[in-house]
Design a protein around this motif. Sequence first.
Motif, PDB file in Angstrom:
ATOM      1  N   PRO A  99      -4.883   8.726   3.380  1.00 46.84           N
ATOM      2  CA  PRO A  99      -4.118   7.510   3.677  1.00 46.84           C
ATOM      3  C   PRO A  99      -4.984   6.397   4.255  1.00 46.84           C
ATOM      4  O   PRO A  99      -4.720   5.221   4.013  1.00 46.84           O
ATOM      5  CB  PRO A  99      -3.055   7.976   4.671  1.00 46.84           C
ATOM      6  CG  PRO A  99      -3.560   9.251   5.228  1.00 46.84           C
ATOM      7  CD  PRO A  99      -4.371   9.882   4.151  1.00 46.84           C
ATOM      8  N   SER A 103      -5.363   2.563   2.484  1.00 45.29           N
ATOM      9  CA  SER A 103      -5.134   1.323   3.233  1.00 45.29           C
ATOM     10  C   SER A 103      -6.383   0.454   3.254  1.00 45.29           C
ATOM     11  O   SER A 103      -6.318  -0.765   3.088  1.00 45.29           O
ATOM     12  CB  SER A 103      -4.691   1.659   4.658  1.00 45.29           C
ATOM     13  OG  SER A 103      -4.318   0.504   5.359  1.00 45.29           O
ATOM     14  N   GLU A 106      -6.861  -1.318  -0.090  1.00 45.87           N
ATOM     15  CA  GLU A 106      -5.991  -2.490  -0.248  1.00 45.87           C
ATOM     16  C   GLU A 106      -6.658  -3.727   0.362  1.00 45.87           C
ATOM     17  O   GLU A 106      -6.633  -4.821  -0.226  1.00 45.87           O
ATOM     18  CB  GLU A 106      -4.641  -2.242   0.414  1.00 45.87           C
ATOM     19  CG  GLU A 106      -3.823  -1.100  -0.179  1.00 45.87           C
ATOM     20  CD  GLU A 106      -3.196  -1.443  -1.518  1.00 45.87           C
ATOM     21  OE1 GLU A 106      -3.619  -2.428  -2.165  1.00 45.87           O
ATOM     22  OE2 GLU A 106      -2.278  -0.705  -1.937  1.00 45.87           O
ATOM     23  N   ARG A 194       2.750  -3.667   7.305  1.00 48.65           N
ATOM     24  CA  ARG A 194       2.672  -2.846   6.109  1.00 48.65           C
ATOM     25  C   ARG A 194       1.596  -3.411   5.194  1.00 48.65           C
ATOM     26  O   ARG A 194       1.603  -4.604   4.872  1.00 48.65           O
ATOM     27  CB  ARG A 194       4.015  -2.821   5.377  1.00 48.65           C
ATOM     28  CG  ARG A 194       3.991  -2.001   4.077  1.00 48.65           C
ATOM     29  CD  ARG A 194       5.307  -2.061   3.336  1.00 48.65           C
ATOM     30  NE  ARG A 194       6.375  -1.400   4.087  1.00 48.65           N
ATOM     31  CZ  ARG A 194       7.521  -1.963   4.406  1.00 48.65           C
ATOM     32  NH1 ARG A 194       7.744  -3.243   4.076  1.00 48.65           N
ATOM     33  NH2 ARG A 194       8.448  -1.300   5.063  1.00 48.65           N
ATOM     34  N   ALA A 196       0.193  -2.859   1.516  1.00 45.29           N
ATOM     35  CA  ALA A 196       0.459  -2.200   0.240  1.00 45.29           C
ATOM     36  C   ALA A 196       0.422  -3.217  -0.882  1.00 45.29           C
ATOM     37  O   ALA A 196       0.742  -4.394  -0.680  1.00 45.29           O
ATOM     38  CB  ALA A 196       1.825  -1.497   0.262  1.00 45.29           C
ATOM     39  N   ASP A 197       0.007  -2.753  -2.054  1.00 46.27           N
ATOM     40  CA  ASP A 197       0.001  -3.592  -3.252  1.00 46.27           C
ATOM     41  C   ASP A 197      -0.724  -4.918  -3.006  1.00 46.27           C
ATOM     42  O   ASP A 197      -0.238  -5.987  -3.358  1.00 46.27           O
ATOM     43  CB  ASP A 197       1.428  -3.862  -3.735  1.00 46.27           C
ATOM     44  CG  ASP A 197       2.135  -2.571  -4.126  1.00 46.27           C
ATOM     45  OD1 ASP A 197       1.472  -1.692  -4.707  1.00 46.27           O
ATOM     46  OD2 ASP A 197       3.334  -2.436  -3.832  1.00 46.27           O
ATOM     47  N   SER A 211       4.189   6.374   8.570  1.00 46.92           N
ATOM     48  CA  SER A 211       3.101   5.829   7.774  1.00 46.92           C
ATOM     49  C   SER A 211       3.480   5.796   6.296  1.00 46.92           C
ATOM     50  O   SER A 211       4.401   6.484   5.845  1.00 46.92           O
ATOM     51  CB  SER A 211       1.837   6.660   7.965  1.00 46.92           C
ATOM     52  OG  SER A 211       2.067   8.011   7.602  1.00 46.92           O
ATOM     53  N   ARG A 212       2.740   5.022   5.543  1.00 51.36           N
ATOM     54  CA  ARG A 212       3.012   4.856   4.117  1.00 51.36           C
ATOM     55  C   ARG A 212       2.862   6.175   3.372  1.00 51.36           C
ATOM     56  O   ARG A 212       1.944   6.957   3.625  1.00 51.36           O
ATOM     57  CB  ARG A 212       2.023   3.831   3.551  1.00 51.36           C
ATOM     58  CG  ARG A 212       2.132   3.635   2.044  1.00 51.36           C
ATOM     59  CD  ARG A 212       1.038   2.713   1.545  1.00 51.36           C
ATOM     60  NE  ARG A 212       1.101   2.516   0.109  1.00 51.36           N
ATOM     61  CZ  ARG A 212       0.202   1.807  -0.570  1.00 51.36           C
ATOM     62  NH1 ARG A 212      -0.791   1.218   0.067  1.00 51.36           N
ATOM     63  NH2 ARG A 212       0.326   1.680  -1.879  1.00 51.36           N
ATOM     64  N   ASP A 213       3.751   6.411   2.449  1.00 48.51           N
ATOM     65  CA  ASP A 213       3.689   7.580   1.572  1.00 48.51           C
ATOM     66  C   ASP A 213       2.655   7.291   0.482  1.00 48.51           C
ATOM     67  O   ASP A 213       2.835   6.381  -0.330  1.00 48.51           O
ATOM     68  CB  ASP A 213       5.069   7.830   0.967  1.00 48.51           C
ATOM     69  CG  ASP A 213       5.097   9.039   0.048  1.00 48.51           C
ATOM     70  OD1 ASP A 213       4.042   9.677  -0.140  1.00 48.51           O
ATOM     71  OD2 ASP A 213       6.181   9.337  -0.488  1.00 48.51           O
ATOM     72  N   THR A 216       3.244   6.546  -3.309  1.00 49.47           N
ATOM     73  CA  THR A 216       3.676   5.249  -3.829  1.00 49.47           C
ATOM     74  C   THR A 216       2.496   4.357  -4.200  1.00 49.47           C
ATOM     75  O   THR A 216       2.699   3.278  -4.760  1.00 49.47           O
ATOM     76  CB  THR A 216       4.534   4.510  -2.785  1.00 49.47           C
ATOM     77  OG1 THR A 216       3.729   4.205  -1.632  1.00 49.47           O
ATOM     78  CG2 THR A 216       5.722   5.365  -2.358  1.00 49.47           C
ATOM     79  N   PHE A 217       1.278   4.791  -3.901  1.00 52.60           N
ATOM     80  CA  PHE A 217       0.078   4.025  -4.242  1.00 52.60           C
ATOM     81  C   PHE A 217      -0.036   3.935  -5.755  1.00 52.60           C
ATOM     82  O   PHE A 217       0.179   4.917  -6.465  1.00 52.60           O
ATOM     83  CB  PHE A 217      -1.139   4.719  -3.635  1.00 52.60           C
ATOM     84  CG  PHE A 217      -2.462   4.078  -3.941  1.00 52.60           C
ATOM     85  CD1 PHE A 217      -2.672   2.721  -3.757  1.00 52.60           C
ATOM     86  CD2 PHE A 217      -3.517   4.854  -4.398  1.00 52.60           C
ATOM     87  CE1 PHE A 217      -3.901   2.142  -4.025  1.00 52.60           C
ATOM     88  CE2 PHE A 217      -4.751   4.293  -4.659  1.00 52.60           C
ATOM     89  CZ  PHE A 217      -4.942   2.930  -4.482  1.00 52.60           C
TER      90      PHE A 217
END
Length: 311
Positions: A99, A103, A106, A194, A196-197, A211-213, A216-217
């Motif tokens: 993770p 991050s 990104e 957050r 992401a993307d 925390s981000r799953d 989903t990346f």
Amino acid sequence: MSTAAQVPQVTFAHVSGVSWPRSGHHLLVRLLTGYFGPAFVYCEHHVGRPTDPAIPACCRQSPCAHADRVVFTKNHDFALAMPQLPGKRYLVQYRDFAPSVVSNFELAVREGLEDTPESFRRFASERFTPYLDFLSKWVTSDFAQGEAVLPLPYEDLVSAPVEQLDRAVRHIAPGHVPDPARLRAVVARVDAQRVADRKIEVLQNAGVHASRDVTTFRFYDRPLFGLLGALTLRRQEVAQTFQDLLGRPPAEHNMLAFQAYETREALAAFIRSTPEYRNRQVSPAPPAEQSPTPRKFTRKRHNDRLGCSQT
């Protein structure tokens, strides 16, 4: 909670913050600021200036030259040059590799890194070496086991934020007994972030959240992330082993699988079992374009068994 009467009056001990990137450092700073109020003076060693306007600039020293007024500092210790001094307090933040590297990727893409699956694989491979170095110095070393070093894994911070904030408060303000109600209120209302993307989104008053799953990346792939959880070897170790035995570098698309061998000796044994290596012993040939394909294997990590597929 915003009234001055509710802000705890404490005596601070200067604490040097050391953090692996994307391990919740700024979240912790927001939590500590919310708990202690304006008396909590912070300085980000890499880019910032102290939050106390009376201090004109960061001293860029470690230990901090303004330790009598600055309570908490940030340092990633990228060069592994930060001193580990007996008698000084440290707070160390780190995170599981997969993770954290998602991050970090990104942010790298926002700064111009190519946004492709191949780019992500190489980025993860390259970042694993400094990750190991950071853990070796700040998490598993004899110095890191001392009472003056408070370890604070990101996973613990987001899964049990009140308890972990309590630990951090006690470390920074020795002798102070944290106010449970204030801890809970700060945790419930802290701003979140957050990443992401390729975007950074600020979530005001969202509180600490999970925390981000990583599934989903956009480049998530189960075998790939199985490898990321099983990495052991540095890129340099893999490259040198290939150079010693085959006289060439490994193919980039297989690098992560080679880094997931438990030991360099195990990787060398695999290479010696390949036709390419045996042929070189009979009659050395020019380097082939393709690396041997790593065999499927399993290894133990963090008390789990992870299967790592061929690449």
